[in-house]
Design a protein around this motif. Structure first.
Motif, PDB file in Angstrom:
ATOM      1  N   ILE A 175      -3.591   5.922  -5.891  1.00 44.71           N
ATOM      2  CA  ILE A 175      -3.732   5.407  -4.521  1.00 44.71           C
ATOM      3  C   ILE A 175      -4.743   4.257  -4.496  1.00 44.71           C
ATOM      4  CG2 ILE A 175      -4.558   5.969  -2.198  1.00 44.71           C
ATOM      5  CD1 ILE A 175      -3.359   8.809  -2.713  1.00 44.71           C
ATOM      6  N   LEU A 176      -5.850   4.435  -5.184  1.00 43.51           N
ATOM      7  CA  LEU A 176      -6.860   3.376  -5.248  1.00 43.51           C
ATOM      8  C   LEU A 176      -6.354   2.159  -6.011  1.00 43.51           C
ATOM      9  CD1 LEU A 176     -10.022   5.560  -5.914  1.00 43.51           C
ATOM     10  CD2 LEU A 176      -9.558   4.264  -3.839  1.00 43.51           C
ATOM     11  N   ARG A 177      -5.545   2.377  -7.032  1.00 46.66           N
ATOM     12  CA  ARG A 177      -4.997   1.264  -7.810  1.00 46.66           C
ATOM     13  C   ARG A 177      -4.179   0.330  -6.932  1.00 46.66           C
ATOM     14  NH1 ARG A 177      -0.470  -0.493 -10.351  1.00 46.66           N
ATOM     15  NH2 ARG A 177       0.809   1.224  -9.573  1.00 46.66           N
ATOM     16  N   ILE A 178      -3.345   0.898  -6.113  1.00 52.06           N
ATOM     17  CA  ILE A 178      -2.476   0.077  -5.274  1.00 52.06           C
ATOM     18  C   ILE A 178      -3.209  -0.434  -4.038  1.00 52.06           C
ATOM     19  CG2 ILE A 178      -0.359   0.068  -3.895  1.00 52.06           C
ATOM     20  CD1 ILE A 178       0.653   2.301  -5.827  1.00 52.06           C
ATOM     21  N   GLN A 235      -5.514  17.105  -3.964  1.00 51.80           N
ATOM     22  CA  GLN A 235      -5.038  16.063  -4.855  1.00 51.80           C
ATOM     23  C   GLN A 235      -5.885  16.027  -6.119  1.00 51.80           C
ATOM     24  OE1 GLN A 235      -5.235  12.797  -1.937  1.00 51.80           O
ATOM     25  NE2 GLN A 235      -3.035  12.505  -2.211  1.00 51.80           N
ATOM     26  N   SER A 236      -5.276  15.529  -7.183  1.00 49.89           N
ATOM     27  CA  SER A 236      -5.972  15.412  -8.460  1.00 49.89           C
ATOM     28  C   SER A 236      -6.659  14.059  -8.568  1.00 49.89           C
ATOM     29  CB  SER A 236      -4.968  15.562  -9.603  1.00 49.89           C
ATOM     30  OG  SER A 236      -4.075  14.460  -9.608  1.00 49.89           O
ATOM     31  N   GLY A 248       0.819  -1.205   0.000  1.00 49.08           N
ATOM     32  CA  GLY A 248       0.000   0.000   0.000  1.00 49.08           C
ATOM     33  C   GLY A 248       0.852   1.252   0.000  1.00 49.08           C
ATOM     34  N   VAL A 249       0.211   2.377  -0.291  1.00 50.14           N
ATOM     35  CA  VAL A 249       0.852   3.692  -0.241  1.00 50.14           C
ATOM     36  C   VAL A 249      -0.032   4.620   0.567  1.00 50.14           C
ATOM     37  CG1 VAL A 249       2.082   3.435  -2.422  1.00 50.14           C
ATOM     38  CG2 VAL A 249      -0.241   4.371  -2.425  1.00 50.14           C
ATOM     39  N   SER A 250       0.575   5.641   1.177  1.00 50.16           N
ATOM     40  CA  SER A 250      -0.213   6.532   2.032  1.00 50.16           C
ATOM     41  C   SER A 250      -0.803   7.710   1.266  1.00 50.16           C
ATOM     42  CB  SER A 250       0.657   7.065   3.174  1.00 50.16           C
ATOM     43  OG  SER A 250       1.613   7.990   2.689  1.00 50.16           O
ATOM     44  N   GLY A 251      -0.058   8.239   0.304  1.00 46.41           N
ATOM     45  CA  GLY A 251      -0.544   9.425  -0.401  1.00 46.41           C
ATOM     46  C   GLY A 251      -0.456  10.685   0.425  1.00 46.41           C
TER      47      GLY A 251
END
Length: 264
Positions: free
Chosen positions: A108-111, A100-101, A89-92
């Motif tokens: 973020i949703l992809r990962i 955010q764009s 996961g990633v935090s963003g």
């Protein structure tokens, strides 16, 4: 040796919770595929040096072809698949809704969300061939309510919690269980900046001060919950989100009476 003779995949295994989970699974007998964009080779090497069984794969957990190949690699190397910890996961960051764009949200949703979906999509059929298995998705307390992460991250983790429920239902009769674990504040690569800043300012003791245990968590404490959900000890646990946060989410913020004095 709860996982003797079992085959497992862990994504995000290069550091933090994923690394701790991969090592613990191997210690308890599993043959592990450690997957990450970096660091998975070091985790696998650590396992092998300790006498365990592990291979590594450099893989993007949000890429469909990569996840499909990862599952087949585990089956080919270890004869099947019993456990999948979809942890990558990633935090963003802590960005708000207007910071955010759409592209930021999509990545973020992809990962964080599509990645776990792909784990279920490709791992569940292989597990069903062996009579069942366990898929554990890493969600977050940020997925429970506002206040524990950025907007996109929180939304993605809320989706993971619902995915565990939806997938458990869709896999009815397969013997495959799907659950999520919801960590609180844990010191990992993702949160390292928070810890580093606190140490620089000399306020490390404030990290985790909002939960009843008055401390942050360690990756091994989340790994322990993952191993429980992956094991036969949790054979009747399905479609659940298990929170491991020191009690942070057990209450709304308020002023409490403690030891004869008022404390915020």
């Amino acid at each position: 040796m709860r996982f003797e003779g079992k085959s497992a995949i862990v994504t995000g295994a290069g550091s933090g919770i994923g690394r701790a989970t991969a090592i613990w699974l191997a210690v308890e007998g599993a043959a592990v595929v450690c997957a990450d964009l970096s660091g998975a080779d070091a985790t696998a090497a650590t396992i092998r040096e300790a006498g365990g069984r592990a291979i590594h794969a450099t893989a993007d957990a949000g890429d469909e072809a990569a996840v499909a190949e990862l599952v087949e690699a585990a089956v080919a190397a270890h004869g099947g698949l019993d456990v999948f910890h979809a942890n990558a996961g990633v935090s963003g960051g802590l960005a708000g809704l207007f910071d955010q764009s759409a592209a930021d949200w999509a990545e973020i949703l992809r990962i964080n969300l599509i990645g776990p979906f792909l784990a279920v999509k490709y791992a569940a059929p292989r597990m069903a061939e062996r009579g069942g298995g366990s898929i554990v998705l890493t969600a977050s307390v940020a997925g429970l309510r506002s206040g524990a992460g950025g907007a996109a991250y929180s939304a993605s983790k809320a989706g993971v919690i619902n995915l565990a429920q939806t997938a458990a239902q869709q896999l009815t009769g397969s013997g495959v269980r799907v659950n999520a674990v919801c960590p609180g504040l844990i010191e990992t690569g993702m949160t390292q900046m928070i810890f580093d800043r606190a140490r620089e300012k000399g306020v490390e003791d404030r990290i985790g001060a909002l939960n009843p245990l008055k401390r942050h968590g360690a990756p091994e404490e989340i790994a322990a919950a993952v191993l429980f959900l992956a094991s036969d000890a949790a054979s009747y646990v399905n479609g659940q989100a298990i929170v491991v946060d020191g009690g942070l989410s057990s209450s709304h913020p308020m002023t409490v009476q403690r030891y004869g004095r008022v404390a915020a």
